[in-house]
Enzyme design. Structure first.
Site, mmCIF file in Angstrom:
data_model
loop_
_atom_site.group_PDB
_atom_site.id
_atom_site.type_symbol
_atom_site.label_atom_id
_atom_site.label_comp_id
_atom_site.label_asym_id
_atom_site.label_seq_id
_atom_site.Cartn_x
_atom_site.Cartn_y
_atom_site.Cartn_z
ATOM 1 N N ASP A 8 0.873 -1.160 0.000
ATOM 2 C CA ASP A 8 0.000 0.000 0.000
ATOM 3 C C ASP A 8 0.925 1.229 0.000
ATOM 4 O O ASP A 8 2.111 1.119 0.318
ATOM 5 C CB ASP A 8 -0.880 -0.044 1.253
ATOM 6 C CG ASP A 8 -1.657 1.231 1.473
ATOM 7 O OD1 ASP A 8 -2.274 1.719 0.509
ATOM 8 O OD2 ASP A 8 -1.646 1.744 2.607
ATOM 9 N N PHE A 9 0.398 2.389 -0.335
ATOM 10 C CA PHE A 9 1.249 3.590 -0.373
ATOM 11 C C PHE A 9 1.028 4.518 0.816
ATOM 12 O O PHE A 9 1.911 4.700 1.651
ATOM 13 C CB PHE A 9 1.022 4.348 -1.688
ATOM 14 C CG PHE A 9 1.967 5.507 -1.875
ATOM 15 C CD1 PHE A 9 3.330 5.297 -2.012
ATOM 16 C CD2 PHE A 9 1.488 6.811 -1.915
ATOM 17 C CE1 PHE A 9 4.216 6.360 -2.180
ATOM 18 C CE2 PHE A 9 2.355 7.885 -2.095
ATOM 19 C CZ PHE A 9 3.718 7.661 -2.220
ATOM 20 N N ASP A 10 -0.178 5.085 0.923
ATOM 21 C CA ASP A 10 -0.439 6.059 1.979
ATOM 22 C C ASP A 10 -0.395 5.412 3.363
ATOM 23 O O ASP A 10 -1.060 4.409 3.618
ATOM 24 C CB ASP A 10 -1.809 6.707 1.765
ATOM 25 C CG ASP A 10 -1.864 7.530 0.492
ATOM 26 O OD1 ASP A 10 -0.879 8.223 0.194
ATOM 27 O OD2 ASP A 10 -2.893 7.471 -0.208
ATOM 28 N N GLY A 97 -4.790 3.493 -3.170
ATOM 29 C CA GLY A 97 -6.097 4.118 -3.295
ATOM 30 C C GLY A 97 -5.966 5.622 -3.461
ATOM 31 O O GLY A 97 -6.964 6.326 -3.557
ATOM 32 N N LYS A 141 -7.871 -3.747 -5.015
ATOM 33 C CA LYS A 141 -6.520 -4.289 -4.820
ATOM 34 C C LYS A 141 -6.500 -5.809 -4.954
ATOM 35 O O LYS A 141 -5.572 -6.375 -5.545
ATOM 36 C CB LYS A 141 -5.973 -3.848 -3.462
ATOM 37 C CG LYS A 141 -5.731 -2.349 -3.385
ATOM 38 C CD LYS A 141 -5.110 -1.925 -2.050
ATOM 39 C CE LYS A 141 -4.872 -0.430 -2.027
ATOM 40 N NZ LYS A 141 -4.184 0.022 -0.799
ATOM 41 N N ASP A 168 -7.154 -2.731 2.107
ATOM 42 C CA ASP A 168 -6.082 -3.702 1.849
ATOM 43 C C ASP A 168 -6.528 -5.139 2.124
ATOM 44 O O ASP A 168 -5.802 -6.084 1.799
ATOM 45 C CB ASP A 168 -4.850 -3.386 2.712
ATOM 46 C CG ASP A 168 -4.237 -2.039 2.364
ATOM 47 O OD1 ASP A 168 -4.143 -1.731 1.166
ATOM 48 O OD2 ASP A 168 -3.855 -1.300 3.293
#
Length: 207
Positions: A8-10, A97, A141, A168
């Protein structure tokens, strides 16, 4: 043996939420942060939360968003853990997202292999309050990871995921090794391992 790692990024690689950084610039940081927290805790549908947050940053200049994206802060150990995984011949992909405007810059800085995210809709260099892309729904995802596994010929046990929020969960169900990183309780319940120390180098203990 793990061959693919999805991050995941954030709040997993990036220290904070990309949309909140944009919202703070527009003077609506608290409103957007509150909606984000509800979504990540699983109390609000992701698409609904995404749409509400994007609408709140309507009118942002695209050039301002790009400048903010250049300066997004990363979690301690982000670059090191990606280098570590790649040294072990593990492909590293980001599912966000959030937005390509953030992940594309991060890819240059951190060195992961690819990212899937969303795009702001703009007219004449100004955001319209609309967005679209690859990661807009609760199940996005998981669906994308299922496709990647088929494309790359990977088994479930050859894939690991790292994330922090409710959106997620779907990708965790497609992977054999799942790490909840400084995560909401709703995701910790789905994880193989839980890391509560805000340092991505802790992942080395499990890979």
């Amino acid at each position: 043996m793990i061959k693919l790692c999805i991050f995941d990024f954030d709040n997993t690689l990036m220290d904070g939420e990309t949309i909140t950084k944009f919202a703070e610039h527009m003077g609506v940081g608290k409103e957007v942060a509150d909606i984000t927290n509800q979504a990540m805790a699983g109390d609000l549908d992701f698409f609904e939360s995404f749409s509400k947050r994007v609408a709140l940053v309507k009118g942002m200049k695209e050039e301002d968003a790009k400048e903010l994206a250049k300066n997004l802060p990363f979690i301690d150990g982000a670059k090191e853990i990606i280098s570590y995984l790649k040294e072990k011949c593990i492909k590293v992909v980001v599912f966000s997202g959030g937005f390509h405007i953030g992940t594309d810059v991060a890819q240059e800085k951190l060195g992961f292999d690819a990212s899937f995210a969303n795009y702001f809709h703009t007219k004449n260099g100004i955001t319209t309050g609309l967005a679209g892309g690859e990661m807009m729904f609760n199940e996005s995802k998981g669906l994308m990871l299922k496709q990647l596994k088929g494309l790359l010929g990977l088994k479930k046990e050859e894939v690991m995921c790292v994330g922090d929020g409710a959106n997620d969960i779907s990708m965790f169900k497609e992977a054999g090794l799942n790490i909840a990183f400084c995560a909401h309780e709703v995701l910790k319940k789905e994880a193989t391992y839980v890391i509560d120390k805000r340092d991505l180098r802790e992942i080395k203990k499990y890979v």
